[in-house]
Design an enzyme around this catalytic site. Structure first.
Site, PDB file in Angstrom:
ATOM      1  N   ASP A  55       0.845  -1.186   0.000  1.00  0.00           N
ATOM      2  CA  ASP A  55       0.000   0.000   0.000  1.00  0.00           C
ATOM      3  C   ASP A  55       0.888   1.245   0.000  1.00  0.00           C
ATOM      4  O   ASP A  55       1.675   1.452   0.930  1.00  0.00           O
ATOM      5  CB  ASP A  55      -0.914  -0.012   1.220  1.00  0.00           C
ATOM      6  CG  ASP A  55      -2.098   0.933   1.055  1.00  0.00           C
ATOM      7  OD1 ASP A  55      -2.401   1.313  -0.094  1.00  0.00           O
ATOM      8  OD2 ASP A  55      -2.721   1.280   2.070  1.00  0.00           O
ATOM      9  N   HIS A  86      -4.180  13.774   1.065  1.00  0.00           N
ATOM     10  CA  HIS A  86      -4.511  12.909   2.213  1.00  0.00           C
ATOM     11  C   HIS A  86      -3.358  12.895   3.219  1.00  0.00           C
ATOM     12  O   HIS A  86      -3.579  13.037   4.424  1.00  0.00           O
ATOM     13  CB  HIS A  86      -4.795  11.490   1.714  1.00  0.00           C
ATOM     14  CG  HIS A  86      -4.823  10.460   2.797  1.00  0.00           C
ATOM     15  ND1 HIS A  86      -5.873  10.334   3.675  1.00  0.00           N
ATOM     16  CD2 HIS A  86      -3.918   9.502   3.158  1.00  0.00           C
ATOM     17  CE1 HIS A  86      -5.629   9.338   4.524  1.00  0.00           C
ATOM     18  NE2 HIS A  86      -4.444   8.816   4.243  1.00  0.00           N
ATOM     19  N   GLU A 112     -11.039   3.996   3.172  1.00  0.00           N
ATOM     20  CA  GLU A 112     -10.087   4.832   2.435  1.00  0.00           C
ATOM     21  C   GLU A 112     -10.302   4.585   0.955  1.00  0.00           C
ATOM     22  O   GLU A 112     -10.255   3.428   0.501  1.00  0.00           O
ATOM     23  CB  GLU A 112      -8.634   4.510   2.813  1.00  0.00           C
ATOM     24  CG  GLU A 112      -8.253   4.993   4.203  1.00  0.00           C
ATOM     25  CD  GLU A 112      -6.754   4.948   4.494  1.00  0.00           C
ATOM     26  OE1 GLU A 112      -6.299   5.713   5.356  1.00  0.00           O
ATOM     27  OE2 GLU A 112      -6.035   4.150   3.866  1.00  0.00           O
ATOM     28  N   GLU A 120      -9.078   4.392  -2.592  1.00  0.00           N
ATOM     29  CA  GLU A 120      -7.781   4.238  -3.267  1.00  0.00           C
ATOM     30  C   GLU A 120      -7.960   3.595  -4.643  1.00  0.00           C
ATOM     31  O   GLU A 120      -8.985   2.980  -4.931  1.00  0.00           O
ATOM     32  CB  GLU A 120      -6.853   3.315  -2.459  1.00  0.00           C
ATOM     33  CG  GLU A 120      -6.568   3.776  -1.039  1.00  0.00           C
ATOM     34  CD  GLU A 120      -5.379   3.047  -0.398  1.00  0.00           C
ATOM     35  OE1 GLU A 120      -4.587   2.426  -1.122  1.00  0.00           O
ATOM     36  OE2 GLU A 120      -5.265   3.128   0.849  1.00  0.00           O
ATOM     37  N   ASP A 163      -9.351   0.606   1.540  1.00  0.00           N
ATOM     38  CA  ASP A 163      -8.403   0.198   2.581  1.00  0.00           C
ATOM     39  C   ASP A 163      -9.042   0.487   3.949  1.00  0.00           C
ATOM     40  O   ASP A 163      -8.709   1.465   4.617  1.00  0.00           O
ATOM     41  CB  ASP A 163      -7.102   0.993   2.383  1.00  0.00           C
ATOM     42  CG  ASP A 163      -6.047   0.640   3.405  1.00  0.00           C
ATOM     43  OD1 ASP A 163      -6.102  -0.460   3.972  1.00  0.00           O
ATOM     44  OD2 ASP A 163      -5.142   1.476   3.625  1.00  0.00           O
ATOM     45  N   ARG A 176      -9.047   3.346  13.058  1.00  0.00           N
ATOM     46  CA  ARG A 176      -8.214   4.520  13.400  1.00  0.00           C
ATOM     47  C   ARG A 176      -7.726   4.511  14.837  1.00  0.00           C
ATOM     48  O   ARG A 176      -6.634   5.018  15.123  1.00  0.00           O
ATOM     49  CB  ARG A 176      -8.992   5.815  13.150  1.00  0.00           C
ATOM     50  CG  ARG A 176      -9.431   6.020  11.718  1.00  0.00           C
ATOM     51  CD  ARG A 176      -8.263   6.086  10.759  1.00  0.00           C
ATOM     52  NE  ARG A 176      -8.731   6.330   9.392  1.00  0.00           N
ATOM     53  CZ  ARG A 176      -7.957   6.206   8.318  1.00  0.00           C
ATOM     54  NH1 ARG A 176      -6.673   5.830   8.441  1.00  0.00           N
ATOM     55  NH2 ARG A 176      -8.442   6.450   7.127  1.00  0.00           N
ATOM     56  N   GLN A 220      -4.988   2.013  14.979  1.00  0.00           N
ATOM     57  CA  GLN A 220      -3.849   2.583  14.238  1.00  0.00           C
ATOM     58  C   GLN A 220      -3.079   3.607  15.071  1.00  0.00           C
ATOM     59  O   GLN A 220      -1.846   3.605  15.093  1.00  0.00           O
ATOM     60  CB  GLN A 220      -4.383   3.235  12.950  1.00  0.00           C
ATOM     61  CG  GLN A 220      -3.306   3.687  11.974  1.00  0.00           C
ATOM     62  CD  GLN A 220      -3.895   4.191  10.658  1.00  0.00           C
ATOM     63  OE1 GLN A 220      -5.110   4.136  10.442  1.00  0.00           O
ATOM     64  NE2 GLN A 220      -3.041   4.675   9.768  1.00  0.00           N
ATOM     65  N   LYS A 231      -5.123  -2.376   9.735  1.00  0.00           N
ATOM     66  CA  LYS A 231      -5.416  -2.504   8.307  1.00  0.00           C
ATOM     67  C   LYS A 231      -5.626  -3.956   7.882  1.00  0.00           C
ATOM     68  O   LYS A 231      -6.202  -4.197   6.816  1.00  0.00           O
ATOM     69  CB  LYS A 231      -4.230  -1.954   7.494  1.00  0.00           C
ATOM     70  CG  LYS A 231      -3.855  -0.509   7.794  1.00  0.00           C
ATOM     71  CD  LYS A 231      -4.726   0.478   7.063  1.00  0.00           C
ATOM     72  CE  LYS A 231      -4.140   1.889   7.154  1.00  0.00           C
ATOM     73  NZ  LYS A 231      -4.897   2.805   6.271  1.00  0.00           N
ATOM     74  N   THR A 284      -9.410  -5.580   3.189  1.00  0.00           N
ATOM     75  CA  THR A 284      -9.173  -4.602   2.121  1.00  0.00           C
ATOM     76  C   THR A 284     -10.039  -5.072   0.952  1.00  0.00           C
ATOM     77  O   THR A 284      -9.917  -6.221   0.534  1.00  0.00           O
ATOM     78  CB  THR A 284      -7.694  -4.609   1.693  1.00  0.00           C
ATOM     79  OG1 THR A 284      -6.872  -4.348   2.837  1.00  0.00           O
ATOM     80  CG2 THR A 284      -7.416  -3.578   0.612  1.00  0.00           C
ATOM     81  N   GLU A 327     -10.385  12.324   7.586  1.00  0.00           N
ATOM     82  CA  GLU A 327     -10.180  13.685   7.098  1.00  0.00           C
ATOM     83  C   GLU A 327     -11.478  14.496   7.145  1.00  0.00           C
ATOM     84  O   GLU A 327     -11.487  15.650   7.555  1.00  0.00           O
ATOM     85  CB  GLU A 327      -9.657  13.660   5.662  1.00  0.00           C
ATOM     86  CG  GLU A 327      -8.285  13.032   5.506  1.00  0.00           C
ATOM     87  CD  GLU A 327      -8.012  12.644   4.068  1.00  0.00           C
ATOM     88  OE1 GLU A 327      -8.280  11.475   3.716  1.00  0.00           O
ATOM     89  OE2 GLU A 327      -7.536  13.500   3.294  1.00  0.00           O
TER      90      GLU A 327
END
Lengths: 431, 431
Positions: A136, A143, A212, A214, A246, A250, A253, A266, A270, A376
């Protein structure tokens, strides 16, 4: 360029126009063994059945290799190389062309049509590649900047290396799943009160589950260990692109990532979209990415633009409400391109294999409506994201369905689209 | 417990005593297809040939599964589960026992001896498993502390999470190679002058090439996505252990690792020893690891000690000089055990597959002679490491041969050893 016209009915606005021809792996209830197909309009063309019905009779190049279409992954087909994919893709376009030279192959062959043309509503999609290694990247500059502001400050948002190399980490191949696979909210080790001086972690259900947005790129040409891929050759190694979610925990993380980066946050899932849009189909939509003002080293310097102009969006549908588009952005908002990612990945001699998956990193525009994650959009839980049904979200709730979609072009008869990448959040296991 | 005696000649001091029976993948010049074997003394017992020669005639459990011994990896055999491995291993021990009940199987069967017992000097070892996913943990507390002191300070050496969870990152499966494979010094992006305010990277040959002394554990039981493995069940998921060298490019690592951890600094090569010592063989050598004073959460709390007392060393041999033992340490210098690593890895629901490899992280004792990397021994290049031939090293030079070895026990007739993990540094590609 006017749209290619087909004798076959392809609905206007379909992601799978004759200009596309994406590849995937399908099965049906009556024929449950996964095999290779392409998508066209509302149908899949089963390439195993097509080959068996002499569909490739006018294409001698592929005849010795037709067994690749009976495989349960695209790996063997991809390994034939981009020139072979090109020939196959163009041949399939020519078969569907209104003025096809070979009407007897499919246009006037109702038997083969019945055997090989399957409504998308009747097929099951499978993961398109056997993915040995998944990497990844983190090349969505906006971002990276947004995250840096949230967790550090505007002046220290980007790490010093950020504009000099495509930053990446190795991901978890075993938990990459195809669109439609439910995602169970993970339990994980989380800090009870991150602000407290004494660190008291607990093992609990993730409270900050996120998506996420991507892109994912698949490799079609291997390099030997110890032998980097030159930036000038790197495009030949890219089979095509999918949409990638993804999923991220949080709170897990934030606690685990120092000093070695995200791991459990993660590796629980996915998701990727099932139809791989081939590099050839994306050629007309090449564009520049985010300008790099740092001075790119020669081993990463490209001759031509090689980002993709893909209109991307994310829709969020709560369990008992309607869907809201919460992200609208574009695939070009990346600092580094796929050839640059491949050159960097192999720069130390790392061997890439056919079927390896490279995530781009989250794609965000500079405005909030284009931020590609809830982290975000909600500023890590501080700002509510409004949904059309009256609900709001800081992070994902159980039952939420996240749908990523993406499309190139504006001619409704010639879209090159990715379809959808859908995932629904299931409740965590009771501890 | 007195050593098992064998009718077969096993040299005193052999790593592969009758107490061991490690599994691997071999081929020979006359029979180049890789297949399963065990090591015993100076020989390999080719289990494909053994099975074909009715070697398992007295073991009905394994008869329906004998095809696993003709595979080119241990994955299929491992997937049969620890109870089956135990039966096979004990049966092989019984066949080699001086007072074997089944002398006709091998002891008095000179034909099968000739077919299946191959001198180790005449075989080629291959990578023992097909590794889909490789994870590298960081649970060598002394190593983590030493690195923290070098790059930060003694008071901030360990990250706040360190004693609460086994820290890990996903590694690169495609560049895991078997002992004996040369390692090419990587070129990579490196900061010319790390102290300068303006960051000027270059693409050049790594100047700080290092080894890392680790254990590697192989998984023999998969878990489904979304379903964590309980700490109490985790030992059943560990097939066995090898010696692992996590080659590292320290200058690449220093520049790239913020914010997502090491990537190119590690993905150019990881070496493992060829013979996998089974969990059963390690049972008598179970011991406590480093005491954890932080309070372990219930999902990581073990009932019994499950670290391994393995005497480990690293020898360094320059191209034109003699070999020096530069590291002497022990496998027990880890904060978290393999069952704890497995419980953490799957805590969020990450699926592990049979054949997955888990590196332990670098193993260091508290004294310099037991530091498991040159980074620590040389304090990142500040202190010279003296070699017996008069040379000295801060980091590895071209032509250097690094040999990791490890052994359990002190009875020269009953050692449970790992053999060697050897790798020689080749010069970088010219840029």
């Amino acid at each position: 360029m006017p749209a290619l016209r087909s004798w076959f009915s392809i609905p206007r606005g379909s992601h799978f126009s004759l200009a596309n021809i994406p590849f995937g792996i399908i099965s049906t209830q009556s024929s449950p063994t996964p095999r290779v197909a392409i998508a066209i309009g509302d149908h899949a063309l089963d390439l195993e059945a097509f080959a068996a019905g002499s569909g490739f009779s006018a294409l001698s190049t592929i005849q010795p290799h037709q067994a690749v279409f009976s495989q349960s992954s695209l790996n063997a087909f991809a390994a034939l190389g981009r020139p072979v994919h090109s020939v196959v893709r163009k041949y399939i376009q020519s078969i569907f062309d209104a003025d096809t030279q070979y009407p007897e192959v499919l246009k006037t062959n109702s038997t083969l049509q019945k055997q090989a043309l399957l409504p998308l509503s009747e097929i099951q999609n499978h993961i398109p590649f056997f993915i040995r290694d998944y990497t990844d990247f983190f090349v969505g500059l906006n971002h990276a900047y947004n995250c840096g502001v949230i967790f550090r400050s505007a002046s220290e948002a980007l790490s010093p290396n950020y504009k000099h190399l495509p930053v990446a980490y190795h991901g978890r191949a075993s938990s990459v799943v195809v669109s439609g696979t439910p995602i169970r909210r993970p339990n994980g080790q989380i800090l009870v009160d991150p602000a407290a001086a004494k660190k008291e972690p607990t093992y609990a259900a993730c409270k900050k589950l996120d998506f996420e947005l991507e892109l994912g790129g698949f490799i079609c040409k291997a390099n030997n260990m110890g032998e980097p891929v030159s930036i000038n050759d790197a495009a030949e190694h890219l089979f095509g692109i999918v949409l990638l979610n993804d999923w991220s925990a949080r709170d897990v993380q934030a606690w685990e990532s120092t000093p070695l980066g995200p791991f459990n946050a993660k590796n629980f899932g996915t998701s990727i979209s099932p139809w791989v849009v081939h590099s050839d189909a994306l050629e007309p939509f090449k564009t520049n990415g985010i300008e790099n003002d740092a001075g790119v080293l020669p081993y990463l310097k490209e001759k031509n633009e090689s980002h993709f102009d893909i209109q991307l969006k994310v829709d969020l549908k709560p369990q008992s409400s309607t869907s809201t588009t919460i992200v609208s952005t574009n695939g070009k908002h990346l600092l580094w391109s796929y050839p640059q990612m491949i050159a960097q990945h192999t720069s130390t001699g790392c061997p890439l294999n056919v079927g390896d998956l490279l995530g781009s990193g989250t794609i965000s525009s500079t405005d909030r409506s284009g931020f590609g994650s809830l982290l975000e959009q909600s500023e890590n839980g501080k700002v509510a994201v409004k949904l059309s049904g009256g609900e709001e979200r800081h992070f994902l709730q159980d039952g939420d369905e996240v749908t990523i979609s993406g499309v190139c072009g504006s001619d409704e008869d010639a879209l090159v689209g990715f379809g959808q990448n859908v995932g629904k959040v299931e409740p965590a296991l009771k501890i």
